[in-house]
Design an enzyme around this catalytic site. Structure first.
Site, PDB file in Angstrom:
ATOM      1  N   CYS A   1       7.981  41.730 -11.331  1.00  0.00           N
ATOM      2  CA  CYS A   1       7.825  42.658 -12.452  1.00  0.00           C
ATOM      3  C   CYS A   1       8.575  43.964 -12.228  1.00  0.00           C
ATOM      4  O   CYS A   1       8.873  44.675 -13.193  1.00  0.00           O
ATOM      5  CB  CYS A   1       6.348  42.935 -12.706  1.00  0.00           C
ATOM      6  SG  CYS A   1       5.481  43.556 -11.264  1.00  0.00           S
TER       7      CYS A   1
ATOM      8  N   GLU B   1      -1.293  45.369 -15.493  1.00  0.00           N
ATOM      9  CA  GLU B   1       0.001  45.564 -14.847  1.00  0.00           C
ATOM     10  C   GLU B   1       0.942  44.582 -15.520  1.00  0.00           C
ATOM     11  O   GLU B   1       0.897  43.386 -15.265  1.00  0.00           O
ATOM     12  CB  GLU B   1      -0.115  45.322 -13.337  1.00  0.00           C
ATOM     13  CG  GLU B   1       1.097  45.817 -12.572  1.00  0.00           C
ATOM     14  CD  GLU B   1       2.079  44.713 -12.269  1.00  0.00           C
ATOM     15  OE1 GLU B   1       3.112  44.668 -12.963  1.00  0.00           O
ATOM     16  OE2 GLU B   1       1.828  43.921 -11.348  1.00  0.00           O
TER      17      GLU B   1
END
Length: 494
Positions: free
Chosen positions: A298, A264
């Site tokens: 993120c 990720e």
């Protein structure tokens, strides 16, 4: 916000200055430690073990040995201890939230939100583990039966970031343990205490020795430990949340042993506001998607695209809302909504990105420099007239900077939004139903927030495309990363 009530157990009692391996709180074999400081005021929180590859190998060995028995427990047995872990996390939510605030700098209300979010993964996977089912398929031969069963992959290594020091661990570890895997967690050097606190509660919950291990280290030893986790034959898979550059390196290292990998990685999320949007919803959505954890997420909105007809009004509303809602300070103080950046490196990065963006032709509307509070604080900032080559537009900022650009048509907005190698999250606001479906399908991201700036949930299928990652976390799909199918063929049945 009212100050939350702490439990009778003080949060500091969970802040062991030790790592956790094979059911024991331990020091580094070398005896070395590294400092952990509060980014809000640079106060020393403590010194945790600066472990190296020899310590990490001990953790891997412990996890490998524990897997030999943990994999044979039933899903119900695993669910019971995971449920207990969840209940303890809920019981001590405010205490662990204070640890998050102390070591990451985020406002306490956000830390409590992270604890709720992080614990929800344990709750979810305690139940999802019971639904890891196989298949019985129709055989082409009358003398055979064909069955597919799902098995745990083995030891799962996890390298986790500092921006969500609790939830990024539980999202990975709960899924892995529910599947029957054992874990070796390497938390970020800025925020090791949240991982250690989770280890404390895992021990109290009765999770067997060796099933959940935490290896702490300074940045100096992190690369070598990462290499070991990627190359050890005893590690079956690796899950990493962090930068794309580091993810690519780990991907290469894992290829040596053909390991299962989940990545990720970084994002560069577009946030599109169309003419038909409800501007109040859009502004609130931007505040959530941009300024949570001071922009250090993120999936933070990075490139703000606003259709020309509503541009001026939207920008003015954003500016007014920022000035009204954002309260800068130590996250442990009442009323603070906006904390410091995590460290000097991150502060310098944001500073340089803003400066180079302004030098390249962008226009400053608000902020744009270090905050008067000093330290690691940076002013909430707005810049406009950003082009595709503008550094703040081309790169993931990971800071409190709103980068604005006008567009004329839906086609233009999509072309700008998709002109990146990243593909984690995207957001857009529109009240046009046909447009909603078109844009949702055409945005090149793994996740899309539609009239919503808060998309994270344990039940959501979290992950990206392009260079933003491989695999998914959360939802029942999060279990897929930690299991494999075994095909059983029974012959001679007639």
């Amino acid at each position: 916000m009212e100050a939350p009530k702490m439990s009778k157990v003080c949060y500091s009692s969970f802040m062991h200055n030790k790592a956790y391996i094979n059911g024991q709180f331990v020091t580094a074999a070398s005896g070395k430690t590294f400092e952990v400081r509060n980014p809000a005021n640079r106060d020393l929180l403590g010194c945790t073990p600066d472990m190296d590859v020899s310590d990490a190998q001990v953790a891997i060995d412990a996890a490998y040995d524990a897997f030999q028995t943990w994999q044979n427990t039933t899903a119900k047995e695993r669910a019971l201890v995971l449920r207990k872990w969840f209940e303890l996390c809920e019981k001590y939510k405010e205490d662990l939230a204070m640890i998050i605030t102390k070591e990451s700098g985020k406002p306490l209300a956000e830390s409590i939100g992270e604890m709720t979010y992080g614990s929800s993964f344990i709750e979810l996977y305690a139940e999802e583990g019971k639904r890891v089912n196989g298949e019985v398929v129709q055989s082409p031969s009358p003398s055979k039966e064909m069955i597919f069963i799902r098995k745990p992959i083995g030891v799962a290594a996890m390298i986790t970031p500092w921006n969500f020091p609790n939830a990024m661990i539980t999202r990975k570890a709960a899924a892995a343990m529910a599947a029957g895997c054992t874990c070796v967690v390497k938390p970020a050097e800025d925020t090791p205490y949240s991982a250690i606190a989770l280890a404390d509660l895992s021990q109290q919950a009765g999770i067997p020795s060796g099933v959940f291990n935490v290896v702490t280290s300074s940045k100096a030893n992190a690369a070598d430990i990462g290499t070991l986790l990627c190359t050890s034959p005893k590690v079956a898979g690796l899950s990493f949340t962090g930068s794309t550059a580091v993810g690519k390196l780990l991907y290469k290292q894992c290829s040596e042993g053909i390991k299962r990998i989940g990545l990720e990685l970084g994002g560069n999320a577009p946030f599109i506001v169309f003419d038909s949007a409800d501007l109040s919803k859009a502004v609130n959505g931007l505040m959530a998607a941009k300024f949570r954890n001071t922009g250090q997420t993120c999936i933070s909105a990075n490139r703000i695209l606003v259709q020309s007809k509503i541009y001026d009004k939207f920008v003015e509303l954003v500016k007014e809302t920022m000035q009204k809602q954002i309260v800068v300070g130590d996250g442990a103080e009442k009323g603070v909504t906006f904390g410091p950046l995590i460290n000097e490196s991150q502060l310098h990065k944001v500073e340089n990105l803003v400066k180079s963006s302004l030098d390249s032709g962008a226009k400053l509307l608000l902020g744009g420099k270090r905050h008067e509070k000093g330290g690691l604080y940076y002013e909430p900032t707005i810049i406009e007239d950003c082009a595709e080559h503008t550094p703040c537009f081309a790169e993931e900022i990971f800071g409190p900077v709103v980068c604005l650009r006008k567009f004329e048509s839906e086609e233009e907005a999509l072309a700008i939004a998709n002109s990146t190698n990243s593909g984690l999250a995207g957001y857009f606001f529109s009240e046009n139903l046909s447009q909603v479906w078109r844009v949702a399908h055409k945005l090149e991201t793994g996740m899309v927030g539609i009239n919503d700036g808060m998309i994270s949930a344990a039940e959501g299928c979290f992950g990206g495309i392009k260079e933003s990652g491989i695999g998914r976390e959360g939802s029942h799909h999060g279990m897929d990363e930690y299991t494999y199918f075994k095909y059983l063929c029974f012959g001679g049945l007639n």
